[in-house]
Motif scaffolding. Structure first.
Motif, PDB file in Angstrom:
ATOM      1  N   THR A 247     -45.941  15.130   1.458  1.00  0.00           N
ATOM      2  CA  THR A 247     -46.937  16.194   1.352  1.00  0.00           C
ATOM      3  C   THR A 247     -47.010  16.797  -0.113  1.00  0.00           C
ATOM      4  N   VAL A 248     -46.014  16.281  -1.092  1.00  0.00           N
ATOM      5  CA  VAL A 248     -46.231  16.534  -2.272  1.00  0.00           C
ATOM      6  C   VAL A 248     -47.210  15.788  -2.971  1.00  0.00           C
ATOM      7  N   GLY A 249     -47.807  14.713  -2.640  1.00  0.00           N
ATOM      8  CA  GLY A 249     -48.953  14.244  -2.907  1.00  0.00           C
ATOM      9  C   GLY A 249     -48.857  12.771  -2.764  1.00  0.00           C
ATOM     10  N   PRO A 250     -50.224  12.101  -2.736  1.00  0.00           N
ATOM     11  CA  PRO A 250     -50.309  10.708  -2.384  1.00  0.00           C
ATOM     12  C   PRO A 250     -49.370   9.568  -2.999  1.00  0.00           C
TER      13      PRO A 250
ATOM     14  N   GLY B 132     -48.925  12.032   9.521  1.00  0.00           N
ATOM     15  CA  GLY B 132     -49.351  10.533   9.065  1.00  0.00           C
ATOM     16  C   GLY B 132     -49.703  10.553   7.519  1.00  0.00           C
ATOM     17  N   ARG B 133     -49.394  11.401   6.977  1.00  0.00           N
ATOM     18  CA  ARG B 133     -49.700  11.544   5.402  1.00  0.00           C
ATOM     19  C   ARG B 133     -49.112  10.277   4.774  1.00  0.00           C
ATOM     20  N   PHE B 134     -47.848  10.133   5.046  1.00  0.00           N
ATOM     21  CA  PHE B 134     -47.228   8.791   4.459  1.00  0.00           C
ATOM     22  C   PHE B 134     -48.069   7.331   4.890  1.00  0.00           C
ATOM     23  N   ALA B 135     -48.239   7.172   5.988  1.00  0.00           N
ATOM     24  CA  ALA B 135     -48.804   6.091   6.520  1.00  0.00           C
ATOM     25  C   ALA B 135     -50.261   5.845   5.772  1.00  0.00           C
ATOM     26  N   ARG B 136     -50.961   6.937   5.717  1.00  0.00           N
ATOM     27  CA  ARG B 136     -52.267   6.995   4.998  1.00  0.00           C
ATOM     28  C   ARG B 136     -52.093   6.531   3.857  1.00  0.00           C
TER      29      ARG B 136
ATOM     30  N   LYS C 212     -52.051  17.615 -11.141  1.00  0.00           N
ATOM     31  CA  LYS C 212     -51.694  17.667  -9.622  1.00  0.00           C
ATOM     32  C   LYS C 212     -50.742  16.315  -9.304  1.00  0.00           C
ATOM     33  N   MET C 213     -51.093  15.020  -9.922  1.00  0.00           N
ATOM     34  CA  MET C 213     -50.656  13.826  -9.660  1.00  0.00           C
ATOM     35  C   MET C 213     -49.425  14.069 -10.549  1.00  0.00           C
ATOM     36  N   ASN C 214     -49.433  14.483 -11.835  1.00  0.00           N
ATOM     37  CA  ASN C 214     -48.174  14.503 -12.843  1.00  0.00           C
ATOM     38  C   ASN C 214     -47.071  15.429 -12.302  1.00  0.00           C
ATOM     39  N   ARG C 215     -47.603  16.586 -11.756  1.00  0.00           N
ATOM     40  CA  ARG C 215     -46.645  17.571 -11.114  1.00  0.00           C
ATOM     41  C   ARG C 215     -45.804  17.071  -9.932  1.00  0.00           C
ATOM     42  N   ALA C 216     -46.477  15.964  -9.240  1.00  0.00           N
ATOM     43  CA  ALA C 216     -46.146  15.633  -7.932  1.00  0.00           C
ATOM     44  C   ALA C 216     -44.880  14.523  -8.426  1.00  0.00           C
ATOM     45  N   ILE C 217     -45.256  13.864  -9.473  1.00  0.00           N
ATOM     46  CA  ILE C 217     -44.444  12.814  -9.857  1.00  0.00           C
ATOM     47  C   ILE C 217     -43.037  13.468 -10.362  1.00  0.00           C
ATOM     48  N   ARG C 218     -43.367  14.587 -11.158  1.00  0.00           N
ATOM     49  CA  ARG C 218     -42.072  15.175 -11.427  1.00  0.00           C
ATOM     50  C   ARG C 218     -41.172  15.812 -10.398  1.00  0.00           C
ATOM     51  N   GLN C 219     -41.871  16.211  -9.733  1.00  0.00           N
ATOM     52  CA  GLN C 219     -41.198  16.868  -8.556  1.00  0.00           C
ATOM     53  C   GLN C 219     -40.317  15.960  -7.495  1.00  0.00           C
ATOM     54  N   LEU C 220     -40.961  14.708  -7.554  1.00  0.00           N
ATOM     55  CA  LEU C 220     -40.344  13.792  -6.558  1.00  0.00           C
ATOM     56  C   LEU C 220     -39.188  12.902  -7.489  1.00  0.00           C
ATOM     57  N   ILE C 221     -39.194  12.846  -8.950  1.00  0.00           N
ATOM     58  CA  ILE C 221     -38.131  12.292  -9.500  1.00  0.00           C
ATOM     59  C   ILE C 221     -37.116  12.954 -10.168  1.00  0.00           C
TER      60      ILE C 221
END
Length: 394
Positions: free
Chosen positions: A60-63, A96-100, A348-357
């Motif tokens: 849900t953080v991002g694709p 289903g977000r991950f699968a998509r 949004k993409m950069n924030r998602a990457i930061r949150q994930l790592i």
């Protein structure tokens, strides 16, 4: 008419009263709270994941999460089968977000594999199946839904994937009392009109064996969770898997850290509207109940069953090695003033990457376990540190 929360509470109370000792194991309570048909947290028609729900997942953080793991799938799939097509099985696919995102990533990077790929999803909830079908409408020719493993053609060769599945299995609660392992049971206190916990002899010798095998001794009065369903789940999928890989992503620790003496009250947590609490006896059926995963058990049990561990690491290390930084968007400092800080896609993409790592967020608490069966050893990109990948040295 009673709401679903009260209906479920009444069913649990009735089950307790029907028992000779007027009690049930915490495992039985948690199983009903989460999985009672139409009433449990995971079985009712209710949004659980996202901003307007109870908790976030990496998807849900991002694709970028699914697209990065698509790189891993593309590495593993050619080695996972003797056939001319490819197979992925996702267990517990949520909305289903991950699968998509993973299928989109595979399609963008390797159309040949995508065209020969079948993506199975085991999903027993009709509500979640509907969400998944809507999100996966662009990939419907490559996705099949099943209720049980037996519905998938065998022998199965491919990749079995799960993200935040094992932490949702019901657990037994135990406590060390006067040097002896005891179990925590749930009863109903008629006078107080509330659930209560009592401690007594363990309900199954498996609980004692569980700690003996891992050489773990709890501190006096220490409470801990035991996830016996995780063992059963692993045994089932290993038997089902003929050749290929198992990827398990979840929050948890090795056994010595999970059951360390400073965790006096265990790791059981509940979530409702993004607020965490430690009381599983409130909002029954409307709040999530989880506990941290014992990865040592998954590794050791897997080895005994024929699974070889090829990687156990943090989500941060895994995603970095799998290429997540390739999705970083370059933004000039002088452009920041012209961008919408909340809706700009690059930001949004950069924030998602930061949150994930980031270690303080999802990067360190979440772990990744990759195991293989009947496959020869290979050195994959996700096993190679990012420094080494670029030919650099510290």
């Amino acid at each position: 008419m009673k709401n679903s929360q009260n209906q479920l509470k009444d069913k649990i109370i009735q089950k307790i009263k029907n028992q000779k000792d007027q009690r049930i194991t915490f495992y039985e309570f948690m199983k009903m709270a989460l999985y009672e048909p139409d009433l449990g947290y995971y079985t009712k028609n209710r949004t659980k994941i996202g901003k307007a729900a109870d908790f976030y997942t990496s998807s849900t953080v991002g694709p970028v999460f699914g697209k990065t793991i698509a790189n891993t799938f593309l590495e593993l799939l050619p080695y996972s089968t003797d056939k001319e097509d490819y197979t992925i099985l996702e267990m517990g696919g949520g909305d289903g977000r991950f699968a998509r995102d993973a299928l989109t990533g595979i399609k963008e990077k390797n159309l040949h594999i995508y065209e020969k790929l079948i993506y199975y999803m085991i999903e027993t909830s009709p509500y979640h199946q509907d969400l998944q079908r809507e999100r996966l409408k662009e990939h419907l020719d490559h996705v099949k839904w099943v209720d049980r493993l037996e519905e998938i053609p065998q022998p199965f060769q491919g990749v079995i994937f799960s993200n935040e599945l094992v932490d949702a299995f019901p657990v037994h609660l135990v406590q060390m009392k006067e040097g002896k392992l005891k179990e925590i049971y749930v009863t109903w206190d008629e006078e107080k009109g509330d659930f209560a916990q009592i401690t007594d002899e363990i309900s199954t010798k498996e609980l004692e064996t569980y700690f003996l095998e891992q050489k773990i001794i709890l501190k006096e009065e220490q409470i801990a969770e035991v996830n016996l369903d995780a063992i059963q789940w692993l045994e089932t999928i290993v038997k089902f898997l003929d050749k290929g890989y198992v990827i398990t992503i979840d929050y948890g620790y090795p056994a010595d850290e999970l059951y360390a003496s400073h965790r006096q009250n265990g790791t059981l947590m509940c979530y409702h509207r993004h607020v965490a609490n430690e009381n599983p006896y409130q909002k029954i059926g409307d709040q999530d109940i989880t506990s941290h995963v014992n990865f040592t058990e998954l590794i050791n049990r897997g080895e005994k069953l024929g699974l070889k561990t090829i990687l156990f690491t943090t989500q941060s290390y895994f995603l970095l090695n799998s290429g997540i930084l390739e999705y970083l968007q370059e933004i000039e400092l002088n452009q920041m003033l012209q961008r919408d800080l909340f809706h700009d896609e690059a930001l949004k993409m950069n924030r998602a990457i930061r949150q994930l790592i980031t270690p303080g967020e999802m990067g360190e608490t979440f772990k990744v376990l990759v195991q293989q069966k009947n496959v020869s050893d290979h050195q994959f990109r996700f096993m190679t540190g990012i420094i080494e990948q670029y030919g650099l040295s510290m």
